[in-house]
Write a protein that holds these residues in place. Structure first.
Motif, short mmCIF file in Angstrom:
data_model
loop_
_atom_site.label_atom_id
_atom_site.label_comp_id
_atom_site.label_asym_id
_atom_site.label_seq_id
_atom_site.Cartn_x
_atom_site.Cartn_y
_atom_site.Cartn_z
N THR A 113 -1.60 -1.00 -9.43
CA THR A 113 -2.96 -0.97 -9.38
C THR A 113 -3.70 -0.57 -10.69
OG1 THR A 113 -3.20 0.94 -7.88
CG2 THR A 113 -3.12 -1.19 -6.94
N ASN B 201 -7.12 4.77 -3.13
CA ASN B 201 -6.69 3.13 -3.37
C ASN B 201 -7.54 2.35 -2.35
OD1 ASN B 201 -5.26 3.30 -5.79
ND2 ASN B 201 -3.25 3.43 -4.65
N HIS B 202 -7.51 2.83 -1.08
CA HIS B 202 -8.29 1.95 -0.02
C HIS B 202 -9.68 1.94 -0.34
CE1 HIS B 202 -4.95 1.32 2.49
NE2 HIS B 202 -4.69 2.44 2.73
N CYS C 288 0.86 -1.22 -0.07
CA CYS C 288 0.07 0.01 -0.06
C CYS C 288 0.78 1.22 0.06
CB CYS C 288 -0.89 -0.10 1.11
SG CYS C 288 -2.11 -1.33 1.27
N GLN D 34 -4.06 9.68 -2.74
CA GLN D 34 -3.68 8.43 -3.64
C GLN D 34 -4.02 7.39 -2.68
OE1 GLN D 34 0.07 7.39 -5.53
NE2 GLN D 34 -1.22 7.12 -7.20
N ASP D 35 -3.53 7.30 -1.30
CA ASP D 35 -3.85 6.25 -0.66
C ASP D 35 -5.13 6.02 -0.13
OD1 ASP D 35 -1.12 5.70 -0.60
OD2 ASP D 35 -0.65 6.31 1.40
N LYS E 40 3.64 15.54 -4.82
CA LYS E 40 2.38 14.69 -4.45
C LYS E 40 2.14 14.49 -3.10
CE LYS E 40 1.83 9.75 -5.91
NZ LYS E 40 0.64 10.15 -6.96
N ASP F 105 1.97 4.82 -8.63
CA ASP F 105 0.75 4.42 -7.78
C ASP F 105 1.09 2.91 -7.24
OD1 ASP F 105 -1.87 4.08 -6.84
OD2 ASP F 105 -2.81 4.28 -9.05
N TRP F 106 0.28 2.68 -6.25
CA TRP F 106 0.54 1.49 -5.41
C TRP F 106 1.00 0.21 -6.44
CZ3 TRP F 106 -3.88 0.37 -1.60
CH2 TRP F 106 -3.86 1.54 -0.65
#
Lengths: 518, 274
Positions: free
Chosen positions: A182, B126-127, A134, B122-123, B117, A159-160
Motif C-alpha cells: 500500500t 492502514n484501516h 489486510c 500498522q493494521d 513488529k 506492509d499490506w
C-alpha cells in the motif's frame, strides 16, 4: 419441511419481489456455463449461461457468508472441475460446488483477503491461491482444504500488499510473485516450488520503492512480460518490468476513478472505472516492448490513444462501484463482464480495432453492451410470479407488508413470521407450502386452519426465538420476539396472547440468544 | 364528493412532503460534504498521532521509552517503541521452579537487528488510511444522486474505522505453539528455556508484555501467565479520535436513513436549488 425430526427439507418461497443483489464481485466459470456473482450482503448467485447468446438465468442463491464478498477464484485448472472459492470481508472463505451449490469446505481466518489469484506453480498438479489483503504477507492456500500451504514475508518495509501478480517468466522454470505494498514498494519473490509451511521464512528477492500509493491491480503483459500495468484510483501507469521505471501515465477522467485493467495485447490495454465504463487505449511506442522506441522518454505527440469506450446508459444511477471481469472465448473474441448495484449483469464484446482504423486518430468509438440482464428482469419474466408465504393475506390494492423475521417450529409444523409493521403471523407450514406450490383441488377448500395474529410490537420485528427448541427447560408454549421498538415480547404460542412486554432503553433488539447450559 | 377536511389535509401533507424533499436534497448536497470534511479533519488529526508514514503524515517520529512491570516484579521490561516496532527491549522474568523449590530469574532482550513488529499498529494505521481514501474519493463538488449512494460511501468509511479500532482493542489470538515457533521468539537474545514464551501486543491504549510458563502436569500441558503493561500516550488519543469519527459518521448515516425509508424520495439531479 418434514415432521420427522431428523430430516428437514428446505423450501424457499421467494415472493413477488426479487431479492436485492448489489454485486461486489463477478466471475465466469472456466467452461463459461456458469456466471457467479457475489453481493454486499454475502450471498452468491449462480447463473446458467448459454455461451453463444449470453442468455443468463439465475439458478441458485448460495447463502453462507455473512459479510460482503471481496474476491473469488476458480479452484482448479481442469475445465469441468466446477468448484469456486469465495472470500468475505470477515475473513470467511468457502469452496463451493457449482453444480449442486453445496459448500464443500469453509474456514474463518484472521486474515481478510482482497484478492486471490489462482496459479499453477511449476511443481504442482493443480492451482494454488495466491492471496493478499489486510495483512503484511502473501498467503499461498490450497483451494480445496483451504489450508495455508506457505506464506511469503517481507524484510524491507513490511506492509499490506495491495496488488499482486504471479507469473512464470519465459524460458524459466521458477515462478515469480510481483507485489505492491500500500505504501508503494514493489517486491519480487522467486519460488522454486518446494516451499512448505515448515521451511524458513521466504523473503523477497528484490524490493524497490516507486511512486504509486494504494495500487488496485498490477498485471504483466502476457506476450513479452516486459511491461507492467498498474492501476490506482486516480491514474494508471505502464512500467518497464526490468527496472520499474514509469513509461506513461493516464489520469482518470473528471468524476471517475479507475478500478482495474488488463493488457489486451502488447500495445492495447483495457481499463474500467467506478462509473461503470471501460476504456480501451493504444499504448505509445515507448511502452511497447518490441518497439524500437521502447523505454525512451515519452514524447508529447505520442501519448496513450483512447480508441473505444464501452458504456451503458442506465436509467437509475449506480449506488456503488460495479464489479468487472475480463475474459476470452477461444476463437470467438474478448469480452468484459460487469455486475452492478441493481443486480444487473452486462456483457460487452471488446472490438478488435485495426491499426488502419486508428489512422488520423478519430474520436473514440462507443461500444454498447452485447447483453443486459438482471435478477429483477428474470423475476418479472416468471409467469405466474414466484409465490410468497403470505400471498393469501395480501390485498391487491396495497403493496405487501415486508417479512422481516421468520422461524420454523418443527414440533408444531408451524411457521412464525415477523413483519415490518410489527405484527407476527403464525401459519401452518405444510399447508402453506402446499397452498402456494402445489396446484390442485385443495386450493379451492375454504376450511384451511386459520392463521394466528400476534400484535404487540410498534415497528419492525427483527428477530424471533423459540427457546424450547434449544433447551427443554423452557416452556413449550413460549415464543419470544424482539423489535425495532426496543421491546422484547413473550408470547403464549397456544393461547395466542402477549404474556410480557419487556422494554429496554438501549436500542433496537437485533438478536435473541439462548444462554449456554452452565 | 370529497370531504373538505380531507382535501385540506392532503394540501398540508403535500407541503410537508415538499419540505422533507427539500431537506433531503440539502442533506445530500450540502450536509454530507460538510460532515465528510469534518470527518477528514478528525481522521487527519488521528493519523498525525501515528508514528508511521500515513496520509498527511510524514516523519520524523519520536520513539517512546516505556517501562512495563507486573505486580511483585515477576515480569519487568524496558521497551523502546519505534514506529510500529519494538526496536529494543530488556526483559526480566522471575519464575518459580516447583521441582527445585526456588525462584529463578531469566534475562533476555530484543535487539534492533530483530525488532518485534506490533502489526496491530500498522493494521490500525492502514484501516485509517483507507477511510481517508474513501473520503478523498468523493470529489468536492460531487453531487450525490441517491441516499443509497451516500450510505455506501458511509458504510465503507464506517467499516474501515470499525476495523481500525478493533485491531487495536482485540488482539489477534495465537496458539501457544505458534508463539513458541514464531520468529520473534527465536530472535530473543539470549534465548529463553523451552518452557517459557514471551509475547508483546496492544490492548486498547496499552502495550502488554505477557510471559507464559508451560508445565506438564500428568500428561496434560498447562501454562501459567504473567503480565506487565503500560499505557502508550498517543494510542489513547488515537482511540478517542477513532471513536469521535465513528460517532460522527454514524449520526450522518442515521440522518440519511430517515430519508431513505421513504422510497419515493429521489434527488432531482438537474435541480440547481439546494
Amino acid at each position: 419441511m418434514s415432521n420427522s425430526t431428523n430430516l428437514v427439507v428446505p423450501v424457499v418461497l421467494w415472493g413477488k419481489t426479487p431479492p436485492t443483489h448489489c454485486i461486489s464481485c463477478i466471475y465466469l466459470s472456466e467452461d463459461q456455463h456458469t456466471l457467479i456473482t457475489g453481493c454486499h450482503d454475502g450471498q452468491i448467485c449462480l447463473w446458467q449461461v448459454e455461451p453463444d447468446t449470453f442468455k443468463m438465468t439465475p439458478r441458485c442463491l448460495l447463502v453462507g457468508h455473512t459479510a460482503p464478498i471481496l474476491c473469488m477464484a476458480k479452484a482448479s485448472i481442469i475445465q469441468d472441475n466446477n468448484f469456486i472459492v469465495t472470500s468475505s470481508e470477515l475473513g470467511e472463505m468457502c469452496t463451493w460446488d457449482l453444480v449442486d451449490g453445496k459448500c464443500r469446505e469453509s474456514v474463518k481466518l484472521a486474515f481478510v483477503h482482497t484478492n486471490m489469484q489462482p496459479y499453477q506453480m511449476n511443481t504442482c498438479e493443480d492451482v494454488r491461491l495466491f492471496c493478499n489483503g489486510c495483512y503484511a504477507e502473501v498467503l499461498v492456500m490450497d483451494p480445496f482444504s483451504l489450508e495455508i500451504i506457505f506464506s511469503l514475508s517481507s524484510k524491507v518495509n513490511p506492509d499490506w500488499i495491495s496488488a499482486l501478480y504471479v507469473l512464470r517468466p519465459n524460458k524459466r522454470k521458477d515462478d515469480v510473485v510481483l507485489a505492491l505494498t500500500t505504501t508503494a514498494t514493489v517486491k519480487v519473490w522467486t519460488l522454486s516450488g518446494s516451499e512448505t509451511k515448515q521451511s524458513e521464512p521466504i523473503y523477497e528477492h528484490e524490493s524497490k520503492p516507486i511512486r504509486c500509493l494504494n495500487a488496485l491491480t498490477i498485471s504483466c503483459c502476457a506476450t513479452l512480460q516486459r511491461t507492467v500495468l498498474i492501476v490506482c484510483a486516480k491514474y494508471w501507469q505502464i512500467y518497464d518490468a526490468s527496472d520499474f521505471s514509469v513509461l506513461c501515465t493516464v489520469i482518470s477522467h473528471r468524476g471517475e476513478r479507475w478500478l482495474g485493467g488488463e493488457f489486451l495485447s502488447l500495445d492495447r490495454i483495457l481499463v474500467w472505472t467506478d462509473e461503470g465504463k471501460a476504456y480501451l487505449y493504444k499504448l505509445p511506442s515507448n511502452c511497447v516492448a518490441d518497439n524500437m522506441d521502447f523505454h525512451k522518454k515519452s514524447s508529447d505527440v505520442d501519448t496513450p490513444y483512447l480508441y473505444c469506450i464501452c458504456c451503458y446508459n442506465q436509467v437509475k444511477p449506480l449506488s456503488c462501484p460495479p464489479a468487472f471481469r475480463f475474459f476470452t472465448q477461444p476463437n470467438v473474441g474478448k469480452f468484459l463482464l460487469r455486475g452492478d448495484s441493481d443486480g444487473r449483469v452486462l456483457v460487452w464484446q471488446i472490438p478488435d480495432v485495426t491499426q488502419e482504423r486508428m489512422m488520423g486518430a478519430p474520436p473514440p468509438l462507443t461500444q454498447q453492451p452485447l447483453k443486459v440482464t438482471s435478477i429483477a428482469q428474470n423475476w418479472a419474466a416468471v409467469h405466474p410470479p414466484p409465490v410468497g408465504i403470505l400471498d393469501q393475506l395480501d390485498s391487491h390494492d396495497e403493496p405487501p407488508i415486508k417479512l422481516t423475521a421468520s422461524i420454523y417450529l418443527p414440533q408444531h409444523s408451524r411457521l412464525v413470521l415477523g413483519r415490518e409493521d410489527g405484527s407476527i403471523i403464525i401459519v401452518p407450514a405444510t399447508q402453506t407450502v402446499m397452498l402456494q406450490l402445489l396446484h390442485g383441488s385443495h386450493q379451492q377448500y375454504d376450511d384451511w386452519p386459520p392463521h394466528q395474529l400476534l400484535v404487540g410490537h410498534q415497528g419492525r420485528v427483527n428477530c424471533l426465538l423459540y427457546p424450547n427448541h434449544v433447551h427443554p427447560r423452557y416452556e413449550k408454549c413460549h415464543l419470544l420476539s424482539g423489535g425495532e421498538d426496543f421491546a422484547v415480547c413473550l408470547w403464549d404460542l397456544f393461547a395466542g396472547n402477549l404474556l410480557h412486554r419487556f422494554c429496554v432503553h438501549a436500542g433496537e433488539i437485533t438478536q435473541l440468544l439462548v444462554p449456554p447450559n452452565t | 364528493m370529497r370531504h373538505p377536511h380531507e382535501h385540506i389535509l392532503t394540501e398540508v401533507e403535500k407541503e410537508e412532503a415538499l419540505c422533507l424533499q427539500k431537506e433531503f436534497e440539502w442533506v445530500i448536497h450540502k450536509e454530507v460534504h460538510i460532515i465528510l470534511k469534518q470527518l477528514q479533519t478528525i481522521l487527519l488529526e488521528c493519523s498525525k498521532r501515528f508514528p508511521l508514514t500515513l496520509f498527511g503524515n510524514e516523519g520524523p517520529y519520536k520513539s517512546d521509552k516505556l517501562i512495563l512491570a507486573s505486580s511483585q516484579d515477576t515480569l519487568k521490561t524496558i521497551v523502546n517503541l519505534n514506529g510500529d516496532s519494538i526496536s529494543f527491549a530488556d526483559i526480566q522474568l522471575k519464575v518459580h521452579r516447583h521441582h527445585q523449590h526456588q525462584t529463578q530469574t531469566y534475562k533476555t532482550s530484543i535487539q534492533k537487528e530483530h525488532p518485534w513488529k506490533l502489526h496491530q499498529i500498522q493494521d490500525a494505521g492502514n484501516h485509517l488510511q483507507f477511510a481517508l481514501y474513501h473520503i478523498d474519493n468523493v470529489d468536492e463538488g460531487y453531487r450525490f444522486k441517491s441516499a443509497e449512494e451516500v450510505l455506501h460511501v458511509l458504510d465503507n468509511i464506517l467499516n474501515c474505522l470499525q476495523r481500525g479500532r478493533t485491531s487495536l482493542i482485540v488482539p489477534r489470538k495465537r496458539t501457544i505453539d505458534d508463539l513458541m515457533k514464531s520468529r520473534n521468539m527465536k530472535s530473543l537474545t539470549p534465548p529463553l528455556p523451552e518452557d517459557l514464551a514471551i509475547s508483546f501486543y496492544i490492548q486498547s491504549h496499552k502495550l502488554i508484555c505477557a510471559a507464559y510458563q508451560l508445565s506438564n502436569v500428568q500428561g496434560t500441558m498447562k501454562f501459567e501467565q504473567y503480565q506487565a503493561e503500560n499505557s502508550i500516550p498517543w494510542l489513547n488519543e488515537v482511540l478517542v479520535l477513532f471513536t469521535v469519527a465513528l460517532q460522527l459518521c454514524q449520526q450522518l448515516k442515521d440522518k440519511i436513513n430517515v430519508f431513505a425509508q421513504y422510497k419515493d424520495f429521489t434527488v432531482n439531479i438537474s435541480s440547481s436549488t439546494a
